[in-house]
Design a protein around this motif. Sequence first.
Motif, PDB file in Angstrom:
ATOM      1  N   ALA A  11      11.357  45.440   1.750  1.00  0.00           N
ATOM      2  CA  ALA A  11      12.196  46.035   2.791  1.00  0.00           C
ATOM      3  C   ALA A  11      13.135  47.092   2.191  1.00  0.00           C
ATOM      4  O   ALA A  11      13.656  46.927   1.091  1.00  0.00           O
ATOM      5  CB  ALA A  11      12.999  44.948   3.495  1.00  0.00           C
ATOM      6  N   THR A  12      13.330  48.176   2.943  1.00  0.00           N
ATOM      7  CA  THR A  12      14.126  49.313   2.457  1.00  0.00           C
ATOM      8  C   THR A  12      15.597  49.208   2.844  1.00  0.00           C
ATOM      9  O   THR A  12      16.344  50.172   2.720  1.00  0.00           O
ATOM     10  CB  THR A  12      13.560  50.625   3.034  1.00  0.00           C
ATOM     11  N   CYS A  50      14.026  40.842   6.347  1.00  0.00           N
ATOM     12  CA  CYS A  50      14.209  42.094   7.099  1.00  0.00           C
ATOM     13  C   CYS A  50      12.880  42.672   7.542  1.00  0.00           C
ATOM     14  O   CYS A  50      11.935  42.766   6.762  1.00  0.00           O
ATOM     15  CB  CYS A  50      14.942  43.123   6.233  1.00  0.00           C
ATOM     16  N   MET A  51      12.789  43.070   8.830  1.00  0.00           N
ATOM     17  CA  MET A  51      11.568  43.685   9.355  1.00  0.00           C
ATOM     18  C   MET A  51      11.778  45.167   9.647  1.00  0.00           C
ATOM     19  O   MET A  51      10.948  45.794  10.295  1.00  0.00           O
ATOM     20  CB  MET A  51      11.086  42.949  10.594  1.00  0.00           C
ATOM     21  N   GLU A  52      12.874  45.707   9.181  1.00  0.00           N
ATOM     22  CA  GLU A  52      13.160  47.147   9.281  1.00  0.00           C
ATOM     23  C   GLU A  52      13.178  47.660  10.719  1.00  0.00           C
ATOM     24  O   GLU A  52      12.725  48.766  10.997  1.00  0.00           O
ATOM     25  CB  GLU A  52      12.146  47.948   8.447  1.00  0.00           C
ATOM     26  N   CYS A  53      13.710  46.866  11.641  1.00  0.00           N
ATOM     27  CA  CYS A  53      13.760  47.305  13.041  1.00  0.00           C
ATOM     28  C   CYS A  53      14.886  48.309  13.256  1.00  0.00           C
ATOM     29  O   CYS A  53      14.860  49.066  14.220  1.00  0.00           O
ATOM     30  CB  CYS A  53      13.900  46.113  13.986  1.00  0.00           C
ATOM     31  N   GLY A  54      15.902  48.278  12.389  1.00  0.00           N
ATOM     32  CA  GLY A  54      16.977  49.270  12.479  1.00  0.00           C
ATOM     33  C   GLY A  54      18.087  48.916  13.443  1.00  0.00           C
ATOM     34  O   GLY A  54      18.976  49.732  13.689  1.00  0.00           O
ATOM     35  N   ALA A  55      18.071  47.696  14.003  1.00  0.00           N
ATOM     36  CA  ALA A  55      19.128  47.302  14.935  1.00  0.00           C
ATOM     37  C   ALA A  55      20.497  47.333  14.247  1.00  0.00           C
ATOM     38  O   ALA A  55      21.490  47.755  14.838  1.00  0.00           O
ATOM     39  CB  ALA A  55      18.838  45.904  15.486  1.00  0.00           C
ATOM     40  N   LYS A  68      14.919  52.383   6.290  1.00  0.00           N
ATOM     41  CA  LYS A  68      13.860  53.262   6.788  1.00  0.00           C
ATOM     42  C   LYS A  68      13.145  52.473   7.883  1.00  0.00           C
ATOM     43  O   LYS A  68      12.418  51.527   7.602  1.00  0.00           O
ATOM     44  CB  LYS A  68      12.897  53.598   5.657  1.00  0.00           C
ATOM     45  N   THR A  69      13.402  52.843   9.135  1.00  0.00           N
ATOM     46  CA  THR A  69      12.920  52.013  10.238  1.00  0.00           C
ATOM     47  C   THR A  69      11.491  52.360  10.634  1.00  0.00           C
ATOM     48  O   THR A  69      11.009  53.463  10.388  1.00  0.00           O
ATOM     49  CB  THR A  69      13.806  52.176  11.491  1.00  0.00           C
ATOM     50  N   GLY A  70      10.864  51.409  11.263  1.00  0.00           N
ATOM     51  CA  GLY A  70       9.513  51.614  11.772  1.00  0.00           C
ATOM     52  C   GLY A  70       8.986  50.287  12.250  1.00  0.00           C
ATOM     53  O   GLY A  70       9.619  49.259  12.072  1.00  0.00           O
ATOM     54  N   THR A  71       7.829  50.315  12.883  1.00  0.00           N
ATOM     55  CA  THR A  71       7.227  49.085  13.359  1.00  0.00           C
ATOM     56  C   THR A  71       6.133  48.663  12.386  1.00  0.00           C
ATOM     57  O   THR A  71       5.280  49.475  12.038  1.00  0.00           O
ATOM     58  CB  THR A  71       6.641  49.285  14.769  1.00  0.00           C
ATOM     59  N   GLY A  72       6.190  47.440  11.956  1.00  0.00           N
ATOM     60  CA  GLY A  72       5.201  46.938  11.002  1.00  0.00           C
ATOM     61  C   GLY A  72       3.898  46.620  11.686  1.00  0.00           C
ATOM     62  O   GLY A  72       3.571  45.482  11.958  1.00  0.00           O
TER      63      GLY A  72
END
Lengths: 100, 341
Positions: A11-12, A50-55, A68-72
């Motif tokens: 995760a970033t 962390c799933m990088e959803c950016g919430a 760095k957000t995005g959908t996995g």
Amino acid sequence: MKTMHYLKQVATLKLDPDLCTGCGMCTKACPHAVFEIKQGKARITDLDDCMECGACSNNCRTGAITVKTGTGCAVAIINGFLRGTEPSCDCGGESQKNCC
Amino acid sequence: MTTNFNSQALKPLSLNVTSVSSRLTWADRIGALKMRIGVGRNNYRVKPGLYKVGNPDSQSDVLVSANYKLSFDVLRSNLDSLNVWILVVDTKGVNVWCSAAKGNFSTDSVVKSLKETSLEHRVQHRRIILPQLSASGVAAHKVKEQTGFNALFGPVEARDIKPYIEAGYKATPAMRKVTFPMKERAKLIPVDFLYEKYKLLILIGLFFFLSGLDRTGFLFGKMMDSHLFPLITILGGYIAGIVITPLFLPWIPFRAFALKGAFWGLSITLVINRLFKVPILDGVSMGLIGISIASFMAMNFTGSSTYTSLSGVRKEMKWAVPFQIAFIVVGTILFILSKLA
């Protein structure tokens, strides 16, 4: 209920404690309880959750959190690769499907 | 296609506000089922605007929802005796979490619907409750700056809204967490199963044909006699990847979805090999193909899961996709060789 973990150390997500005011919004926004407030500052409890959803970063007014957000989603990555674009699924927008 | 379930009841009027029930009708339930099995999945929308449940007044809470009808129905069916307003934001007919990720459930769209519905004239307080999963699209502090409304993140699940409100707008740590229990995973399987149906049919057609290959050319009788093993292996691999892997997701000893799928693909092809008692070359060739299909389909399930990150999926795809391609290519070559031997 068993917690599911994805790949380790990818995760970033990053948190800058100097910018953090300890407001706690990240603990309210995060769907995987990645943050906790300790001694007036946010802390990352387990990066691998962390799933990088950016919430969190979206709701951090001081910009202390970056990710760095995005959908996995493998399908989105394949679509992006084939079209030479960023990952993109065919859902939402014009095709109106209910998926990510 | 548009749905007409309850469409009369679901149109907000320009001046007045439409009442909706907190009880779902059979039409709502059948509509939900159709979504789940992939029938008429496009355009299952609610008109954006303000709705009321019960008899809300100027002090009542305002709950914000996406304009995907399943999201809206899950919300209202969990409100029982509450008197509340529901503000439906135009999220292009997509559910809360996905539309937030795509930028349709955003600060801008929430601000826009607050203005369009003149909510500030409807309620005296300045408080709206957003679904927590909209947080990746909606920045609460920006909504406050632009409208004066305090945007609170409610719980992840609509069923926790009542306890959340009763506790003075406080969510317990459990209410803030997304879970992914077997029941939820099972609901996603029918639609995901159909997602790669064309690739599946092409493979089935190809191997049906290849079954008839022979040193002497093509034998129709041989095709009719020997197609069952490859076809069942292909279907078995597909089911291993998109049914068995999702169902037993946490109980497979690998983190990468491609490996989870490969594990079940290997298991199921071993069973099928046993049942058909095929020669070793046939068994290995179709085994590689079954594993590849299962791995690929399981990897596709990352998009449906609630905990995979883009960085993680990219990382596993970097090694998994070359393996999947190699397995299917080598498997096909071996299968042809086994026919010509």
